[in-house]
Write an enzyme that holds these catalytic residues in place. Structure first.
Site, PDB file in Angstrom:
ATOM      1  N   ASP A   7       0.849  -0.930  -0.070  1.00  0.00           N
ATOM      2  CA  ASP A   7       0.147  -0.079  -0.103  1.00  0.00           C
ATOM      3  C   ASP A   7       0.925   1.305  -0.030  1.00  0.00           C
ATOM      4  O   ASP A   7       2.128   1.119   0.273  1.00  0.00           O
ATOM      5  CB  ASP A   7      -0.941  -0.212   1.359  1.00  0.00           C
ATOM      6  CG  ASP A   7      -1.617   1.232   1.450  1.00  0.00           C
ATOM      7  OD1 ASP A   7      -2.255   1.650   0.431  1.00  0.00           O
ATOM      8  OD2 ASP A   7      -1.593   1.698   2.664  1.00  0.00           O
ATOM      9  N   ASP A  51      -0.235   5.327   0.978  1.00  0.00           N
ATOM     10  CA  ASP A  51      -0.290   6.160   2.105  1.00  0.00           C
ATOM     11  C   ASP A  51      -0.388   5.514   3.362  1.00  0.00           C
ATOM     12  O   ASP A  51      -1.294   4.522   3.602  1.00  0.00           O
ATOM     13  CB  ASP A  51      -2.025   6.884   1.690  1.00  0.00           C
ATOM     14  CG  ASP A  51      -1.825   7.587   0.438  1.00  0.00           C
ATOM     15  OD1 ASP A  51      -1.216   8.709   0.546  1.00  0.00           O
ATOM     16  OD2 ASP A  51      -2.322   7.138  -0.478  1.00  0.00           O
ATOM     17  N   ASP A 108      -1.544  -0.749   6.352  1.00  0.00           N
ATOM     18  CA  ASP A 108      -1.860  -0.026   7.330  1.00  0.00           C
ATOM     19  C   ASP A 108      -3.183  -0.178   7.839  1.00  0.00           C
ATOM     20  O   ASP A 108      -3.467   0.450   8.747  1.00  0.00           O
ATOM     21  CB  ASP A 108      -1.158   1.328   7.465  1.00  0.00           C
ATOM     22  CG  ASP A 108      -2.036   2.260   6.353  1.00  0.00           C
ATOM     23  OD1 ASP A 108      -2.276   2.016   5.640  1.00  0.00           O
ATOM     24  OD2 ASP A 108      -2.558   3.210   7.076  1.00  0.00           O
TER      25      ASP A 108
END
Length: 219
Positions: free
Chosen positions: A9, A11, A167
Site C-alpha cells: 500500500d 499512504d 496499514d
C-alpha cells in the site's frame, strides 16, 4: 526469503501523506462554505478512494456539493502533493534490501493512479518497483482482490508467494481475499488491533522489523 514478491500500500505504509490530504480536503470544504475537520479525523476518512474521502468529509444533507468539493480537492491536491508528504523513516533502505534479496515489488493504492505514480517517482526514486497501480477505472478498489491478483500475475508469482503490506483493515482484507500473506505496519493511519482483527499475519513497528517479518514469513 521464502516469499518471492511484495505488494505495498502507499499512504500510511510507505509515505505519510495525511497532512496534505487533510489540507486539500479542508481547503475544498472551505471554498464551498462547509465546516472543516481536524487532521486527526482524516485517519478514519482515508483508505477507500477519493470519492469516499469526500463523502465522509462533507456533512450529511449536503450531498449536492460532493462533486464540486471533489473537483476543488483534486485541483488543490494536484498543486500541493509534496507540501508535507514524505516517506517514513527507513523505507528506502528497507526496499533496497528487499530488492537485494531478489524480491519483486509493486505498489497498490486506492489513491488516484496519477497521484500514486507521481508520489512514488518523487519520494522513492530508484526503487525497482515492477508495477505501480493506483485507482483505475478498469479495476475495482481494495479490498476487492482483483487488482492484487492482477499484480501477482504481472510479477510472475502465485498469490501464495506474495506478501501484501499495508496499514488498514482494507489492506489486510485484500491480502486474505487474494490468498496473500498480510503484514500490517503500526506506524500508519490505523491501530494495531484493527490490523490483527482483520487477519494480519505479522505487524511491524519499524521499517527494519518489517524487513525481518518479510524475510521470516512462512506462507
Amino acid at each position: 526469503m521464502l516469499l518471492r514478491a511484495v505488494i505495498f500500500d502507499l499512504d500510511g505504509t510507505l509515505v505519510d501523506s495525511l497532512g496534505d490530504i487533510a489540507d486539500a480536503t479542508n481547503h475544498a470544504l472551505t471554498l464551498h462554505g462547509l465546516p472543516t475537520h481536524p487532521e486527526s479525523a482524516y485517519l478514519r476518512f482515508v483508505g477507500s478512494g477519493v470519492r469516499e474521502l469526500i463523502r465522509r468529509a462533507v456533512p450529511a444533507g449536503r450531498e449536492d456539493l460532493l462533486e464540486p468539493v471533489l473537483a476543488s480537492y483534486k485541483a488543490y491536491y494536484d498543486d500541493h502533493l509534496f507540501d508535507r508528504t514524505a516517506h517514513y523513516p527507513g523505507i528506502p533502505e528497507m526496499l533496497t534490501a528487499l530488492a537485494g534479496d531478489g524480491a519483486r515489488m509493486a505498489v497498490l493504492s486506492n489513491k488516484s493512479d496519477d497521484f500514486v505514480k507521481r508520489l512514488v517517482a518523487r519520494l522513492l526514486p530508484g526503487v525497482p518497483f515492477a508495477a505501480v497501480y493506483g485507482e483505475r477505472p478498469d479495476l475495482p478498489r481494495k479490498p476487492d482482490p482483483t487488482a492484487a491478483l492482477a499484480l501477482a500475475r504481472e510479477l510472475g508469482v502465485a498469490p501464495t508467494e506474495c506478501a501484501f503490506v499495508g496499514d488498514t483493515s482494507i489492506d489486510m482484507d485484500t491480502a486474505r481475499a487474494a490468498g496473500m500473506y498480510g503484514v500490517g505496519v503500526a506506524w500508519g493511519f490505523r491501530e494495531v488491533a484493527e490490523l490483527k482483527a482483520h487477519g494480519a499475519r505479522a505487524v511491524a513497528d519499524t521499517a527494519q522489523s518489517l524487513l525481518t517479518a518479510l524475510r521470516d514469513a512462512r506462507p
